[in-house]
Design an enzyme around this catalytic site. Structure first.
Site, PDB file in Angstrom:
ATOM      1  N   GLY A  82     -30.054 -29.911   4.238  1.00 44.79           N
ATOM      2  CA  GLY A  82     -29.973 -28.469   4.414  1.00 44.79           C
ATOM      3  C   GLY A  82     -29.059 -28.115   5.565  1.00 44.79           C
ATOM      4  O   GLY A  82     -28.827 -28.940   6.457  1.00 44.79           O
TER       5      GLY A  82
ATOM      6  N   GLN B 189     -25.484 -22.874  12.067  1.00 48.01           N
ATOM      7  CA  GLN B 189     -25.120 -24.241  12.432  1.00 48.01           C
ATOM      8  C   GLN B 189     -23.631 -24.527  12.282  1.00 48.01           C
ATOM      9  O   GLN B 189     -23.152 -25.568  12.715  1.00 48.01           O
ATOM     10  CB  GLN B 189     -25.915 -25.251  11.593  1.00 48.01           C
ATOM     11  CG  GLN B 189     -27.399 -25.231  11.892  1.00 48.01           C
ATOM     12  CD  GLN B 189     -28.107 -26.288  11.080  1.00 48.01           C
ATOM     13  OE1 GLN B 189     -28.438 -26.065   9.925  1.00 48.01           O
ATOM     14  NE2 GLN B 189     -28.311 -27.467  11.653  1.00 48.01           N
TER      15      GLN B 189
ATOM     16  N   CYS C  19     -32.433 -32.690  12.241  1.00 44.83           N
ATOM     17  CA  CYS C  19     -31.588 -31.506  12.094  1.00 44.83           C
ATOM     18  C   CYS C  19     -30.158 -31.903  12.438  1.00 44.83           C
ATOM     19  O   CYS C  19     -29.936 -32.631  13.400  1.00 44.83           O
ATOM     20  CB  CYS C  19     -32.086 -30.423  13.060  1.00 44.83           C
ATOM     21  SG  CYS C  19     -31.100 -28.923  13.051  1.00 44.83           S
ATOM     22  N   LEU C  20     -29.190 -31.428  11.635  1.00 41.73           N
ATOM     23  CA  LEU C  20     -27.791 -31.795  11.893  1.00 41.73           C
ATOM     24  C   LEU C  20     -27.323 -31.279  13.257  1.00 41.73           C
ATOM     25  O   LEU C  20     -26.353 -31.799  13.803  1.00 41.73           O
ATOM     26  CB  LEU C  20     -26.885 -31.264  10.783  1.00 41.73           C
ATOM     27  CG  LEU C  20     -27.053 -31.916   9.404  1.00 41.73           C
ATOM     28  CD1 LEU C  20     -26.165 -31.234   8.375  1.00 41.73           C
ATOM     29  CD2 LEU C  20     -26.745 -33.411   9.455  1.00 41.73           C
TER      30      LEU C  20
ATOM     31  N   HIS D  30     -37.473 -24.992   7.311  1.00 40.96           N
ATOM     32  CA  HIS D  30     -36.595 -25.414   8.406  1.00 40.96           C
ATOM     33  C   HIS D  30     -35.347 -24.534   8.462  1.00 40.96           C
ATOM     34  O   HIS D  30     -34.965 -24.047   9.525  1.00 40.96           O
ATOM     35  CB  HIS D  30     -36.231 -26.889   8.210  1.00 40.96           C
ATOM     36  CG  HIS D  30     -35.309 -27.462   9.243  1.00 40.96           C
ATOM     37  ND1 HIS D  30     -35.689 -28.458  10.121  1.00 40.96           N
ATOM     38  CD2 HIS D  30     -34.019 -27.167   9.552  1.00 40.96           C
ATOM     39  CE1 HIS D  30     -34.658 -28.742  10.912  1.00 40.96           C
ATOM     40  NE2 HIS D  30     -33.631 -27.983  10.588  1.00 40.96           N
ATOM     41  N   GLU D  31     -34.720 -24.310   7.296  1.00 37.16           N
ATOM     42  CA  GLU D  31     -33.459 -23.549   7.270  1.00 37.16           C
ATOM     43  C   GLU D  31     -33.686 -22.059   7.526  1.00 37.16           C
ATOM     44  O   GLU D  31     -32.896 -21.427   8.228  1.00 37.16           O
ATOM     45  CB  GLU D  31     -32.717 -23.766   5.945  1.00 37.16           C
ATOM     46  CG  GLU D  31     -32.335 -25.216   5.650  1.00 37.16           C
ATOM     47  CD  GLU D  31     -31.648 -25.940   6.793  1.00 37.16           C
ATOM     48  OE1 GLU D  31     -30.954 -25.304   7.608  1.00 37.16           O
ATOM     49  OE2 GLU D  31     -31.838 -27.175   6.893  1.00 37.16           O
TER      50      GLU D  31
ATOM     51  N   HIS E  62     -33.954 -21.358  11.102  1.00 37.82           N
ATOM     52  CA  HIS E  62     -32.641 -21.291  11.779  1.00 37.82           C
ATOM     53  C   HIS E  62     -32.120 -19.853  11.821  1.00 37.82           C
ATOM     54  O   HIS E  62     -31.487 -19.441  12.789  1.00 37.82           O
ATOM     55  CB  HIS E  62     -31.600 -22.140  11.028  1.00 37.82           C
ATOM     56  CG  HIS E  62     -31.516 -23.564  11.499  1.00 37.82           C
ATOM     57  ND1 HIS E  62     -31.167 -23.898  12.783  1.00 37.82           N
ATOM     58  CD2 HIS E  62     -31.709 -24.732  10.845  1.00 37.82           C
ATOM     59  CE1 HIS E  62     -31.158 -25.227  12.894  1.00 37.82           C
ATOM     60  NE2 HIS E  62     -31.491 -25.757  11.741  1.00 37.82           N
TER      61      HIS E  62
HETATM   62 ZN    ZN Z   1     -31.728 -27.715  11.293  1.00 36.62          ZN
END
Ligand code: ZN
Length: 187
Positions: free
Chosen positions: A43, A48, A85-86, A127-128, A131
């Site tokens: 994701g 991000q 997480c990226l 999670h997304e 963000h």
């Molecule tokens: Zn993340």
């Protein structure tokens, strides 16, 4: 597009809703999906990549999709599982999430749709969508489970987790933009 890493200020901003799904929106959503796939993520949210907009991309089931203005309208059950997480390369820990969610989102054709998700897909949606409100997995992680994942040929999984406190992890991102150099970590 480049994935921004904590503590980039854009990660803490509340994102703006998309008011019109036009060509530009669709092109951005496509790029977001591409960036997610290149980074091998399940994701990715627009902030991000530095855009404070309510757009996310998910790839849990091998079908990468983008969702505009996603909203979780129902949550049920509970699951605990490992999350990363990226924007926090190398850092992982357990997070409690609902087992099932119902999400309303606008598709790239501009139509509003309802999506039901469970398991990993539900986790990824939560999670997304977090963000988009400037919330990060480190805000919810069960701290005793937090650690750096490093390669380890001797273990069965091929990696091991080196425990780290939340404060230390944050400091490391501020100082190194990621995990500390291995020499420091293994000492
Ligand atoms: Zn993340």
């Amino acid at each position: 597009m480049k994935v921004v890493v904590y503590p980039a200020p854009v990660l803490r901003k509340k994102c703006k809703a998309v008011t019109r799904v036009d060509k530009q929106t669709r092109a951005f959503a496509e790029e977001l999906k591409e960036t997610m796939l290149e980074a091998d993520g399940v994701g990715l949210a627009a902030p991000q990549v530095g855009e404070s907009l309510r757009i996310i991309a998910l790839n849990v089931d091998g079908h990468p999709r983008a969702y505009i203005n996603p909203k979780i309208v129902r949550r049920a059950g509970r699951q605990v599982g490992l999350e990363g997480c990226l924007s926090f390369p190398g850092l992982y820990g357990d997070v409690v999430r609902p087992e099932e969610v119902v999400v309303e989102a606008t598709k790239l054709n501009g139509k509003r749709a309802r999506v039901e998700a469970s398991g990993l897909m539900a986790r990824a949606f939560c999670h997304e969508v977090d963000h988009l409100d400037g919330k990060l997995f480190i805000d919810k992680v069960l701290e005793p489970t937090l650690g750096w994942l490093v390669e380890d040929d001797e273990s069965e999984e091929g990696y091991k987790k080196i425990k780290v406190s939340l404060e230390e992890a944050k400091r490391s991102f501020e100082k190194y933009g990621g995990m500390p150099p291995l020499e420091e970590l293994l000492n």
